[in-house]
Design a protein around this motif. Structure first.
Motif, mmCIF file in Angstrom:
data_model
loop_
_atom_site.group_PDB
_atom_site.id
_atom_site.type_symbol
_atom_site.label_atom_id
_atom_site.label_comp_id
_atom_site.label_asym_id
_atom_site.label_seq_id
_atom_site.Cartn_x
_atom_site.Cartn_y
_atom_site.Cartn_z
ATOM 1 N N ARG A 80 65.653 40.616 46.177
ATOM 2 C CA ARG A 80 65.570 40.069 44.666
ATOM 3 C C ARG A 80 64.691 38.829 44.503
ATOM 4 N N LEU A 81 63.823 38.442 45.521
ATOM 5 C CA LEU A 81 63.123 37.441 45.413
ATOM 6 C C LEU A 81 61.995 37.632 44.102
ATOM 7 N N GLU A 82 61.524 38.581 44.158
ATOM 8 C CA GLU A 82 60.205 38.911 42.982
ATOM 9 C C GLU A 82 60.964 38.823 41.396
ATOM 10 N N GLU A 83 62.228 39.563 41.429
ATOM 11 C CA GLU A 83 63.346 39.525 40.071
ATOM 12 C C GLU A 83 63.275 38.228 39.741
ATOM 13 N N TRP A 84 64.001 37.324 40.564
ATOM 14 C CA TRP A 84 64.156 35.763 40.066
ATOM 15 C C TRP A 84 62.694 34.953 39.533
ATOM 16 N N VAL A 85 61.526 35.208 40.557
ATOM 17 C CA VAL A 85 60.550 34.741 40.182
ATOM 18 C C VAL A 85 60.193 35.211 38.855
ATOM 19 N N ASN A 86 59.922 36.224 38.573
ATOM 20 C CA ASN A 86 59.575 36.892 37.422
ATOM 21 C C ASN A 86 60.511 36.314 36.063
ATOM 22 N N ASN A 87 61.744 35.893 36.288
ATOM 23 C CA ASN A 87 62.540 35.202 35.468
ATOM 24 C C ASN A 87 62.586 33.717 35.597
ATOM 25 N N ASP A 88 61.534 33.215 36.117
ATOM 26 C CA ASP A 88 61.214 31.823 36.251
ATOM 27 C C ASP A 88 62.374 30.951 36.543
ATOM 28 N N LEU A 89 63.196 31.581 37.537
ATOM 29 C CA LEU A 89 64.469 30.701 38.281
ATOM 30 C C LEU A 89 64.135 30.182 39.425
ATOM 31 N N LEU A 90 62.813 30.315 39.981
ATOM 32 C CA LEU A 90 62.640 29.596 41.133
ATOM 33 C C LEU A 90 61.339 28.705 41.075
ATOM 34 N N MET A 91 61.159 27.722 41.948
ATOM 35 C CA MET A 91 60.059 26.645 41.943
ATOM 36 C C MET A 91 59.258 27.288 43.132
ATOM 37 N N PRO A 92 57.820 27.228 42.855
ATOM 38 C CA PRO A 92 56.922 27.379 43.977
ATOM 39 C C PRO A 92 57.068 25.896 44.733
ATOM 40 N N LEU A 93 56.546 26.306 46.023
ATOM 41 C CA LEU A 93 56.699 25.335 47.293
ATOM 42 C C LEU A 93 55.591 24.867 47.821
ATOM 43 N N ASP A 94 54.636 25.408 47.149
ATOM 44 C CA ASP A 94 53.202 25.099 47.817
ATOM 45 C C ASP A 94 52.809 23.577 47.952
ATOM 46 N N ASP A 95 53.200 23.117 46.997
ATOM 47 C CA ASP A 95 52.561 21.475 46.849
ATOM 48 C C ASP A 95 53.596 20.729 48.019
ATOM 49 N N TYR A 96 54.799 21.117 48.402
ATOM 50 C CA TYR A 96 55.560 20.674 49.479
ATOM 51 C C TYR A 96 54.937 20.862 50.816
ATOM 52 N N VAL A 97 54.247 22.026 51.016
ATOM 53 C CA VAL A 97 53.530 22.287 52.104
ATOM 54 C C VAL A 97 52.614 21.584 52.197
ATOM 55 N N ASP A 98 51.627 21.349 50.969
ATOM 56 C CA ASP A 98 50.155 20.551 50.949
ATOM 57 C C ASP A 98 50.769 19.396 51.433
ATOM 58 N N SER A 99 51.743 18.564 51.091
ATOM 59 C CA SER A 99 52.112 17.105 51.104
ATOM 60 C C SER A 99 52.686 17.065 52.662
ATOM 61 N N GLY A 100 53.099 18.074 53.102
ATOM 62 C CA GLY A 100 53.764 17.931 54.774
ATOM 63 C C GLY A 100 54.952 17.672 54.741
#
Length: 470
Positions: free
Chosen positions: A132-152
């Motif tokens: 179900r992950l892609e469906e929720w992403v396509n509906n703008d219901l989830l936040m990308p986490l890459d910034d929190y990976v970059d910050s540590g």
């Protein structure tokens, strides 16, 4: 310093005991902070035990404003108990963060979250599913986490990129895997031995399954298998074993043209139901159907010899059945002449939702779940084999037999697997809930329509929904 003679082997134990706490003045409701810590350092070398007390002064951290997180997941009672214990541990480490937890069985989890999404009231962190992950992403219901990976804040230094890839959509990370697992059959070893039936080989087929099922039923007089084996996971595994995938590349239609493999599967189920060799659809529905938990499955009470199970559910099933029961995981049967139907899958994810009020603290919680040895000693791989290599190494000596079996099963899958298929398309939830079961599988297994009629209806209605989905 004091010493004491004692036999032992060379080892080092370090135990931290907080003997005194000095309350730091602050503005309520921020919590008090320990100012001094007394460390008891116990060293066992050969036959001598030495204990020394060292006073360490810790810096007083900055007082932080209180934060409340909401976290939601689905699962068994075993999962709930372990997760709540980890939440309490997290709150002890971060006293300014308080967590409200929401948990349910599978269907109720998604129903509630759909309502919350419509109202703009999703929890900060939600347990998510690969399908179900892609469906929720396509509906703008989830936040990308890459910034929190970059910050540590999210530390994946002990996690492979391949493990994280399952949570990426269009190159961005939306889900942190809580473990790897694979679908299989949990079998009661003692029931097989009592029936005089050997465990099948790794490359067993559905024809082998039918023969084994009938033999166990004849010898023990009980159904060999708990329902369902016409689950949508079975449908997917049949076509995966046939070398196909159930959806087209663009997700706008079914991905196969021949309905016969599923028709054959349903006919097998009808034969086994008629023989009394498996739990019937009617019996399954009377006992809760898809709302039935792992703990409620007839295999747990010894009424069947096999059940369809994700490997990360084995610990919960073993705990419910009791320590005197003996279970093993088998690979999914293949279609005749087909390839393996097993793949290594992210068992589930933690995701941060669009409505998160405190995304940074939410990321801190996910990182804690991923990298804390203490937390994972509580969880004990209940959601699957942990993604951190450091955590895997720390857990292996502590695992109970069911968890060891799930680790071993994943190793077997690794030797007999196909690549993980793409996430399900946006329209799949609609197809699953409104067509696959009510218009196809259930009417067939209740004897209302033939498998051929059901497959034709399913193809027509599923393609309509998938073509219209965005």
């Amino acid at each position: 310093m004091c010493s004491k003679k004692r036999r032992g082997v060379i080892m080092l134990l370090v135990t931290l005991t907080v003997l005194s706490l000095t309350v730091v003045g602050c503005v309520p409701p921020a919590p008090s902070v320990p100012e001094t810590v007394v460390v008891e350092k116990t060293v066992i070398v050969e036959k001598e035990v030495e204990v020394e007390k060292v006073v360490e002064v810790t810096p007083v951290p900055e007082v932080k404003e209180p934060v409340e997180l909401r976290i939601a997941w689905w699962g068994s009672e075993n999962r709930h108990t372990r997760t709540i214990a980890v939440i309490k541990l997290f709150e002890q480490m971060y006293p300014h963060i308080k967590i409200t937890h929401e948990f349910a069985v599978w269907n109720d989890h998604w129903t509630r979250l759909a309502t919350q999404a419509a109202g703009g009231n999703l929890p900060d962190v939600m347990q998510h599913d690969y399908a179900r992950l892609e469906e929720w992403v396509n509906n703008d219901l989830l936040m990308p986490l890459d910034d929190y990976v970059d910050s540590g804040i999210l530390d994946f230094s002990n996690v492979t990129d391949a493990t994280l890839d399952g949570g990426r959509i269009d190159g961005k990370l939306y889900g942190v895997s809580l473990g790897t697992n694979s679908l299989g059959f949990a079998v009661d070893i003692d029931a097989f031995e009592k029936a005089g039936v050997e465990l099948p080989a790794a490359d067993w087929t559905w024809a082998d399954f039918e023969a084994i099922c009938l033999e166990i039923h004849d010898k023990l007089g009980t159904p060999c298998m708990s329902a369902p084996i016409a689950h949508d996971h079975d449908w997917k595994s049949i076509y995966l074993s046939s070398g196909e995938w159930v959806f087209s590349e663009d997700g706008k239609a079914l991905g196969y043209t021949d309905d016969q493999p599923m028709i054959n599967h349903l006919n097998m189920i009808l034969r086994l139901q008629e023989a009394g060799a498996i739990e019937t659809q009617e019996e399954y529905d009377a006992q809760g159907g898809q709302q039935r938990t792992v703990e409620q499955d007839p295999l747990v009470s010894g009424k069947t010899a096999m059940m369809l199970l994700w490997s990360n559910q084995l610990v919960a099933m073993q705990n419910a059945a009791g320590p005197d029961r003996h279970f093993k995981m088998l690979l999914i049967p293949r279609v005749e002449g087909g390839q393996s139907a097993n793949y290594v899958k992210p068992s589930m994810f933690w995701s941060i939702t669009r409505d998160a009020q405190h995304p940074e603290e939410a990321a801190m919680f996910i990182n804690f779940f991923t990298n804390s040895v203490a937390a994972n000693e509580i969880l004990l791989a209940e959601r699957g084999v942990p993604i951190s290599s450091e955590i895997q190494g720390a857990l292996k000596p502590l695992l109970e037999p069911a968890a060891v079996e799930s680790f071993d099963f994943l190793a077997l899958v690794g030797e007999n697997s196909v690549p993980v298929p793409p996430p399900d398309p946006a329209g799949w939830a609609d197809v699953r809930n409104n067509v696959y079961y009510p218009e196809f599988v259930d009417p067939v297994l209740y004897g209302m329509i033939s498998p051929e009629e059901g497959a034709a209806t399913y193809r027509e209605l599923a393609n309509e929904i998938l073509a219209a989905s965005e």
